[in-house]
Design a protein around this motif. Structure first.
Motif, PDB file in Angstrom:
ATOM      1  N   MET A  20       0.831  -1.208   0.000  1.00  9.53           N
ATOM      2  CA  MET A  20       0.000   0.000   0.000  1.00  9.53           C
ATOM      3  C   MET A  20       0.865   1.259   0.000  1.00  9.53           C
ATOM      4  N   PHE A  21       2.005   1.204   0.680  1.00 10.81           N
ATOM      5  CA  PHE A  21       2.907   2.357   0.702  1.00 10.81           C
ATOM      6  C   PHE A  21       3.447   2.646  -0.692  1.00 10.81           C
ATOM      7  N   MET A  22       3.884   1.624  -1.405  1.00 11.67           N
ATOM      8  CA  MET A  22       4.410   1.820  -2.756  1.00 11.67           C
ATOM      9  C   MET A  22       3.327   2.356  -3.680  1.00 11.67           C
ATOM     10  N   ARG A  23       2.110   1.851  -3.528  1.00 13.32           N
ATOM     11  CA  ARG A  23       0.980   2.339  -4.338  1.00 13.32           C
ATOM     12  C   ARG A  23       0.708   3.804  -4.050  1.00 13.32           C
ATOM     13  N   GLU A  24       0.665   4.158  -2.766  1.00 14.91           N
ATOM     14  CA  GLU A  24       0.378   5.536  -2.367  1.00 14.91           C
ATOM     15  C   GLU A  24       1.506   6.482  -2.762  1.00 14.91           C
ATOM     16  N   ALA A  25       2.748   6.012  -2.610  1.00 13.86           N
ATOM     17  CA  ALA A  25       3.903   6.853  -2.928  1.00 13.86           C
ATOM     18  C   ALA A  25       3.959   7.183  -4.417  1.00 13.86           C
ATOM     19  N   VAL A  26       3.719   6.186  -5.247  1.00 10.15           N
ATOM     20  CA  VAL A  26       3.715   6.420  -6.692  1.00 10.15           C
ATOM     21  C   VAL A  26       2.589   7.374  -7.066  1.00 10.15           C
ATOM     22  N   SER A  27       1.419   7.190  -6.454  1.00  8.32           N
ATOM     23  CA  SER A  27       0.278   8.053  -6.750  1.00  8.32           C
ATOM     24  C   SER A  27       0.553   9.505  -6.348  1.00  8.32           C
ATOM     25  N   ARG A  28       1.174   9.701  -5.170  1.00  5.11           N
ATOM     26  CA  ARG A  28       1.409  11.055  -4.672  1.00  5.11           C
ATOM     27  C   ARG A  28       2.515  11.779  -5.425  1.00  5.11           C
ATOM     28  N   THR A  29       3.565  11.070  -5.767  1.00  7.23           N
ATOM     29  CA  THR A  29       4.750  11.721  -6.336  1.00  7.23           C
ATOM     30  C   THR A  29       4.794  11.713  -7.856  1.00  7.23           C
ATOM     31  N   MET A  30       4.078  10.783  -8.482  1.00 10.91           N
ATOM     32  CA  MET A  30       4.160  10.664  -9.937  1.00 10.91           C
ATOM     33  C   MET A  30       2.901  11.139 -10.663  1.00 10.91           C
ATOM     34  N   ALA A  31       1.726  10.905 -10.050  1.00 17.86           N
ATOM     35  CA  ALA A  31       0.477  11.224 -10.742  1.00 17.86           C
ATOM     36  C   ALA A  31       0.307  12.726 -10.945  1.00 17.86           C
ATOM     37  N   ASP A  32       0.656  13.507  -9.929  1.00 14.99           N
ATOM     38  CA  ASP A  32       0.499  14.963 -10.016  1.00 14.99           C
ATOM     39  C   ASP A  32       1.879  15.605 -10.136  1.00 14.99           C
ATOM     40  N   ARG A  33       2.184  16.136 -11.313  1.00 15.95           N
ATOM     41  CA  ARG A  33       3.502  16.730 -11.534  1.00 15.95           C
ATOM     42  C   ARG A  33       3.715  18.005 -10.739  1.00 15.95           C
ATOM     43  N   MET A  34       2.611  18.625 -10.290  1.00 16.46           N
ATOM     44  CA  MET A  34       2.717  19.857  -9.512  1.00 16.46           C
ATOM     45  C   MET A  34       2.682  19.593  -8.011  1.00 16.46           C
ATOM     46  N   GLY A  35       2.583  18.316  -7.615  1.00 18.18           N
ATOM     47  CA  GLY A  35       2.465  17.986  -6.200  1.00 18.18           C
ATOM     48  C   GLY A  35       3.652  18.478  -5.390  1.00 18.18           C
ATOM     49  N   TRP A  36       4.850  18.203  -5.860  1.00 17.06           N
ATOM     50  CA  TRP A  36       6.046  18.635  -5.151  1.00 17.06           C
ATOM     51  C   TRP A  36       6.147  20.161  -5.118  1.00 17.06           C
ATOM     52  N   PHE A  37       5.765  20.783  -6.213  1.00 17.07           N
ATOM     53  CA  PHE A  37       5.839  22.250  -6.275  1.00 17.07           C
ATOM     54  C   PHE A  37       4.961  22.893  -5.212  1.00 17.07           C
ATOM     55  N   TRP A  38       3.715  22.444  -5.103  1.00 13.36           N
ATOM     56  CA  TRP A  38       2.802  23.048  -4.138  1.00 13.36           C
ATOM     57  C   TRP A  38       3.188  22.725  -2.708  1.00 13.36           C
ATOM     58  N   MET A  39       3.807  21.576  -2.492  1.00 11.76           N
ATOM     59  CA  MET A  39       4.228  21.204  -1.152  1.00 11.76           C
ATOM     60  C   MET A  39       5.289  22.171  -0.617  1.00 11.76           C
ATOM     61  N   ILE A  40       6.105  22.706  -1.537  1.00 13.56           N
ATOM     62  CA  ILE A  40       7.142  23.664  -1.150  1.00 13.56           C
ATOM     63  C   ILE A  40       6.641  25.096  -1.308  1.00 13.56           C
ATOM     64  N   ALA A  41       5.830  25.340  -2.351  1.00 10.55           N
ATOM     65  CA  ALA A  41       5.382  26.707  -2.634  1.00 10.55           C
ATOM     66  C   ALA A  41       4.413  27.230  -1.585  1.00 10.55           C
ATOM     67  N   GLU A  42       3.582  26.353  -1.015  1.00 13.41           N
ATOM     68  CA  GLU A  42       2.592  26.815  -0.027  1.00 13.41           C
ATOM     69  C   GLU A  42       3.240  27.468   1.184  1.00 13.41           C
ATOM     70  N   PRO A  43       4.180  26.790   1.868  1.00 14.07           N
ATOM     71  CA  PRO A  43       4.812  27.467   3.004  1.00 14.07           C
ATOM     72  C   PRO A  43       5.648  28.669   2.600  1.00 14.07           C
ATOM     73  N   VAL A  44       6.279  28.633   1.428  1.00 14.60           N
ATOM     74  CA  VAL A  44       7.060  29.787   0.967  1.00 14.60           C
ATOM     75  C   VAL A  44       6.145  30.993   0.786  1.00 14.60           C
TER      76      VAL A  44
END
Length: 265
Positions: A20-44
């Motif tokens: 389940m972790f591998m499934r969730e990790a791939v979904s969170r980090t690969m499915a949304d290309r802007m996911g990492w950006f918003w994770m850093i941009a929001e607090p900035v």
């Protein structure tokens, strides 16, 4: 003739969590290309806006005793986001894994644990990036007591997991509660002392705000980062962990009690 060796319950659970972790990790980090950006941009964005507002409200006046404003706010904001992610995202964990409940080894609580663990890892990684970036920019963002800071971070993570376990049940069985929790996140940001120090408030109001366990966790981790920082009066690690243990126990009891309803929901 060889016989198939049966696995222990812990081995089965570990295999389920890993898959389940591998499934969730791939979904969170690969499915949304802007996911990492918003994770850093929001607090900035929050930090930039609040720094801009502070320059008008207080000028050069130091609001925080024993800590610079920007590092103080970054530490508090990262701690708050760690709890908030578990509160908000755990509510959709069960519905997102509904297809997996056809396997009897998979339980609704597994989905919540895995999502909470992944969210915590991602927030930890982002926090480390902020610490590294702050040090490169000359900000005092390295903890004066690293062990205490790590314990404070894990305490907030455990508190968020407790909220997540409880809200995952209520959010699945009563969908309206998810909307209420979403509406409360912004007021919580303010009354948890993330943006402005609660020491500025009158005592009669502070007594009620200190009922919020997030305040205690955020102040605890700030004290670990800034050794001369004066925490809000009434901050208690015991109170924080009483909330944490109670919420986790209540959440697990709710999952045991409503397991079949959660699967069929």
């Amino acid at each position: 003739m060889s016989t198939m060796q049966s696995r222990t319950p812990w081995q089965v659970t570990r295999s389920v969590w890993h898959a389940m972790f591998m499934r969730e990790a791939v979904s969170r980090t690969m499915a949304d290309r802007m996911g990492w950006f918003w994770m850093i941009a929001e607090p900035v964005a929050f930090i930039a806006i609040m720094t801009f507002i502070r320059s008008f409200v207080s000028g050069s006046h130091q609001l925080i005793t024993g800590a610079d404003f920007i590092p103080w706010m970054i530490v508090g904001m990262m701690g708050f986001f760690l709890v908030r992610e578990n509160m908000v995202r755990s509510q959709g964990a069960i519905n997102a894994s509904k297809a997996l409940f056809a396997y009897r080894q998979v339980h609704p609580s597994d989905a919540v644990f895995v999502r909470g663990y992944l969210d915590g890892l991602l927030r930890t990684f982002v926090f480390l990036l902020f610490i590294l970036g702050g040090l490169l920019l000359g900000l005092d963002l390295f903890p004066d007591n690293a062990i205490k800071a790590l314990f404070g971070w894990l305490s907030l993570w455990a508190l968020g997991m407790g909220f997540g376990l409880v809200l995952s049940v209520t959010g699945t069985l009563i969908p309206e509660t998810a909307k209420i929790v979403g509406m409360l996140t912004m007021p919580l940001l303010i009354i948890s002392g993330v943006i402005l120090p609660l020491n500025m408030l009158p005592h009669y109001l502070l007594e009620y705000l200190m009922l919020n366990p997030m305040v205690h966790g955020i102040e605890f981790i700030r004290a670990a980062f800034f050794e001369n920082y004066k925490v809000v009066h009434g901050t208690s690690e015991i109170y924080l962990w009483l909330w944490t243990l109670t919420l986790n126990a209540l959440g697990l009891l709710l999952h045991v009690r409503y397991k079949e309803r959660l699967k069929a929901q």
